[in-house]
Design an enzyme around this catalytic site. Sequence first.
Site, PDB file in Angstrom:
ATOM      1  N   HIS A  69      47.145 -26.666  23.895  1.00 18.97           N
ATOM      2  CA  HIS A  69      47.786 -25.536  24.659  1.00 18.97           C
ATOM      3  C   HIS A  69      47.084 -25.456  26.022  1.00 18.97           C
ATOM      4  CE1 HIS A  69      46.941 -21.156  25.755  1.00 18.97           C
ATOM      5  NE2 HIS A  69      48.297 -21.213  26.076  1.00 18.97           N
ATOM      6  N   ASP A  70      47.574 -24.974  27.266  1.00 20.49           N
ATOM      7  CA  ASP A  70      47.192 -24.950  28.467  1.00 20.49           C
ATOM      8  C   ASP A  70      45.965 -26.041  28.463  1.00 20.49           C
ATOM      9  OD1 ASP A  70      47.260 -23.197  30.751  1.00 20.49           O
ATOM     10  OD2 ASP A  70      47.512 -21.756  29.330  1.00 20.49           O
TER      11      ASP A  70
END
Length: 321
Positions: A69-70
């Site tokens: 994520h990110d």
Amino acid sequence: MKQQTLGLALAALTLFGCKKDMVSPIDGGRIESGKSSLATAALSVSLNGWMGAIADNTSLTTLSIPGTHDSGARVEPIGGTAKCQDLTIRQQLDAGTRFLDIRCRHIGDAFAIHHGSIYQNMNFTDVLTACYDFLAANPTETIVMSVKEEYDPTNNTRSFEQTFDTYTQQQPSKWYLDNTVPTLGQVRGKIVLVRRFGASNTPKGIEATNWADNTTFTMNNPNSTVRVQDQYVVPDNNGKWNGITNLFTEAKNGNPSVLYINFTSGYKSLIFSIPSITTVSNAINPQLNTYFNNNTHGRFGIIPMDFAAADRNTLIINTNF
């Protein structure tokens, strides 16, 4: 790397030690216990080449895929507020990650990698260079990349889509931009786009623009169905964990043509609404380790994580064998 390979080897030994006609994604169908060549392929797989042991006709929807994520978020002004990964993009890929969540600020007709307002000291060109170099060194692999517009656009003369096109047009052979979920054989050595930005010229990747906020939802598109758990505001870690495991169960038992994306990431708001990412990741990541130590086989979908690591990726990858 020897220890990482060992974890996959143990999983392969478990598979090939089981009784005849066990179904495996390695050949997309039934295998026989005497197929020593398949056993050898599985035993030799490493984290930077694990997809090489899976058959060409295997749909990406049927795999368990570690993600981040990110993915570019490694910079923060205050501890726990913006950083989501310890590893660089290339290190993530070498550690078995095959899904990248890329957040781009459109600035000066180019893309800068941001987490919210915070510039991550890298640009989209840096991300693509890492991906292209990895795929050149590991041509059996594919990278699923979600691209989303982040923060405020500024000083641009064209749309986000038009700027994105300038990047893909530099290396068109490295991109899969159809709107159907491909088989692995169709996309080895390529980046598969999951598009979270609007586009006027389609198809342009797997459609994911109707992304619901902070919940579990389904996107039904003409050529794909995407099921997502993305509760990113986490007042209670137990509730977040229940959402994660509920989607794991769905993925394991559900329609094999559905693409599952199950975000284990999130943040908890502390005093003065300051976000704390590690308050969530420090609780969820050990539970993921325990879960995949106990659930060693099955389809669990794409699993984007904060602070992804080789040991946890190995547990997820092992479920494919």
